[in-house]
Design a protein around this motif. Structure first.
Motif, PDB file in Angstrom:
ATOM      1  N   GLY A   1      77.462 -23.781  64.691  1.00 29.06           N
ATOM      2  CA  GLY A   1      77.114 -24.221  63.338  1.00 29.06           C
ATOM      3  C   GLY A   1      75.912 -25.127  63.288  1.00 29.06           C
ATOM      4  N   ALA A   2      76.065 -26.256  62.589  1.00 29.50           N
ATOM      5  CA  ALA A   2      74.935 -27.166  62.370  1.00 29.50           C
ATOM      6  C   ALA A   2      74.362 -27.676  63.692  1.00 29.50           C
ATOM      7  CB  ALA A   2      75.385 -28.341  61.507  1.00 29.50           C
ATOM      8  N   ASP A   3      75.219 -27.779  64.711  1.00 25.71           N
ATOM      9  CA  ASP A   3      74.748 -28.299  66.006  1.00 25.71           C
ATOM     10  C   ASP A   3      73.776 -27.349  66.702  1.00 25.71           C
ATOM     11  OD1 ASP A   3      76.225 -30.605  65.771  1.00 25.71           O
ATOM     12  OD2 ASP A   3      77.944 -29.829  66.897  1.00 25.71           O
TER      13      ASP A   3
ATOM     14  N   PRO B   1      74.303 -15.876  62.530  1.00 30.10           N
ATOM     15  CA  PRO B   1      74.286 -17.252  63.038  1.00 30.10           C
ATOM     16  C   PRO B   1      75.694 -17.827  63.224  1.00 30.10           C
ATOM     17  CG  PRO B   1      73.407 -17.127  60.787  1.00 30.10           C
ATOM     18  CD  PRO B   1      73.586 -15.727  61.261  1.00 30.10           C
ATOM     19  N   ALA B   2      76.676 -17.293  62.454  1.00 33.83           N
ATOM     20  CA  ALA B   2      78.054 -17.804  62.582  1.00 33.83           C
ATOM     21  C   ALA B   2      78.687 -17.374  63.902  1.00 33.83           C
ATOM     22  CB  ALA B   2      78.898 -17.319  61.411  1.00 33.83           C
ATOM     23  N   SER B   3      78.074 -16.369  64.571  1.00 37.34           N
ATOM     24  CA  SER B   3      78.607 -15.904  65.863  1.00 37.34           C
ATOM     25  C   SER B   3      77.854 -16.503  67.045  1.00 37.34           C
ATOM     26  CB  SER B   3      78.505 -14.383  65.960  1.00 37.34           C
ATOM     27  OG  SER B   3      79.344 -13.788  65.016  1.00 37.34           O
ATOM     28  N   PHE B   4      76.887 -17.360  66.755  1.00 35.83           N
ATOM     29  CA  PHE B   4      76.038 -17.900  67.818  1.00 35.83           C
ATOM     30  C   PHE B   4      76.629 -19.202  68.355  1.00 35.83           C
ATOM     31  CE2 PHE B   4      72.251 -20.585  68.927  1.00 35.83           C
ATOM     32  CZ  PHE B   4      71.932 -19.912  70.096  1.00 35.83           C
ATOM     33  N   ALA B   5      76.802 -19.254  69.652  1.00 31.02           N
ATOM     34  CA  ALA B   5      77.326 -20.465  70.287  1.00 31.02           C
ATOM     35  C   ALA B   5      76.441 -20.851  71.469  1.00 31.02           C
ATOM     36  CB  ALA B   5      78.754 -20.243  70.771  1.00 31.02           C
ATOM     37  N   VAL B   6      76.275 -22.136  71.645  1.00 26.75           N
ATOM     38  CA  VAL B   6      75.614 -22.663  72.847  1.00 26.75           C
ATOM     39  C   VAL B   6      76.694 -23.307  73.708  1.00 26.75           C
ATOM     40  CG1 VAL B   6      73.960 -24.346  73.761  1.00 26.75           C
ATOM     41  CG2 VAL B   6      73.412 -23.056  71.669  1.00 26.75           C
TER      42      VAL B   6
END
Ligand SMILES: Cc1cc2nc3c(=O)[nH]c(=O)nc-3n(C[C@H](O)[C@H](O)[C@H](O)COP(=O)(O)O)c2cc1C
Length: 189
Positions: A109-111, A149-154
């Motif tokens: 998310g925002a992060d 973008p909702a599926s994107f994770a770091v």
């Protein structure tokens, strides 16, 4: 005795610096061995699981590494259950194996909005495939790529220990611990 090709391997602090130099090079150089480490996690039923990833960030100062992934991939479920990972790199030119133990934070998310904004379109397609990664499909190409973008994770790996094995004329192995201020100690190889 053949002279050591890699004098940095004989000194703990030089070896430690070399590990990070190789990791940082992996982020910048697509052809560097550390570009494609193997990331190992523990599945919710306690089994090991390993896969190739791309190293996206490496910061020696904080001792952290970043990997980008699909939030719905199995590795994320693994890390939610057990927030520890092992990362493995074999750098053949340096004759150096690096094994890193880390704790892992899943950023979303925002992060990760700023990171997402900086990704090229082609890279964004890797996050948000439908159905979710690992789901059964009737035919090999029965999936859609969409940049979500909702599926994107770091995955932010906070490195806790580094095991460095150098295969020179005489093998050398060292362990570096965050809890010991990364001073390092020699181990029998
Ligand atoms: C060269 C290469 C690079 C890859 N890079 C990544 C990556 O950066 N992030 C990722 O999630 N998967 C990456 N993959 C795919 C993973 O290896 C894996 O197949 C996928 O993430 C599903 O793994 P999982 O089901 O264990 O989560 C890469 C695969 C290859 C062969």
């Amino acid at each position: 005795m053949t002279p050591d090709l890699h004098p940095w391997a004989a000194d703990l602090s030089d070896l430690y610096a070399q590990v990070w130099a190789r990791l940082v090079r992996g982020v910048r150089d697509r052809r560097a061995p550390a570009r494609h480490p193997t990331l190992a996690t523990v599945t919710p039923d306690g089994k090991p699981q390993a896969r190739t990833v791309v190293l996206r960030a490496a910061d020696k100062g904080t001792g952290t590494l970043d990997i980008h992934t699909d939030l719905l991939s199995s590795k994320v479920a693994d890390l939610r259950a057990t927030p520890f990972a092992a990362l493995h790199v074999w750098d053949a030119a340096a004759r150096l194996q690096m094994r890193l133990e880390s704790t892992v934070t899943i950023l979303i998310g925002a992060d990760v909005a700023a990171t997402w904004a900086g990704l090229p379109d082609a890279s964004r397609q890797s996050y948000g495939s439908l159905p979710a990664p690992g789901q059964p499909i009737a035919q090999a190409l029965d999936y859609a790529k969409r940049a979500d973008p909702a599926s994107f994770a770091v995955l932010r790996l906070t490195v806790q220990t580094i095991d460095a094995l150098h295969l020179g004329p005489r093998h050398r192995r060292a362990r570096f611990d965050r809890s010991a201020g990364w001073t390092g100690m020699w181990l029998a190889p």
